[in-house]
Design a protein around this motif. Structure first.
Motif: not given
Length: 126
Positions: A89-90, A105-109, A117-118
């Protein structure tokens, strides 16, 4: 998304990986990282599919990084199918797994709960 590639033993998303177009995943004898990957070796020794199937709290190998650790926690909480559904979905909504090289984008945390949550919502919390 190549859903059939599934999830690596460390929890990373083989199904979204653009690092190697010919990669067949870490469960094959062709895995280029099989000699050094602690997570692959450990999960094979334990006879489990991946770190997400282990009962231990662990930060071995790639699990010392937020993304793979968070992916594993997500799978432990919600299951692998929910994880794949959320990633799919993402991706359709424009979230990029690999933007430059292997960074996306999943590395921005820095916070694992914010990453989870993202994954679940596709929305970055401010």
């Amino acid at each position: 998304m190549k859903r059939e590639l599934g999830i690596a033993r460390c929890g990373l998303a083989c199904c979204l990986c653009s690092e190697n177009e010919k990669c067949t995943g870490c469960n094959t004898s062709e895995c280029p990282d099989k000699a050094w990957c602690q997570n692959r070796k450990c999960s094979i020794e334990k006879g489990i599919d991946g770190c997400y199937s282990c009962e231990k709290e662990c930060h071995k190998g790639l699990l010392n990084k937020v993304k793979p650790y968070g992916f594993n926690l997500f799978i432990k909480r919600y299951g692998i199918n929910e994880f794949l559904d959320c990633l799919e979905r993402n991706e359709k909504e424009g979230i990029i797994y690999h933007r430059e090289g292997i960074i996306g984008d999943y590395d921005d945390f820095d916070n694992v709960e914010e990453l989870i949550a993202f994954i679940k919502t596709g929305i970055k919390q401010i």
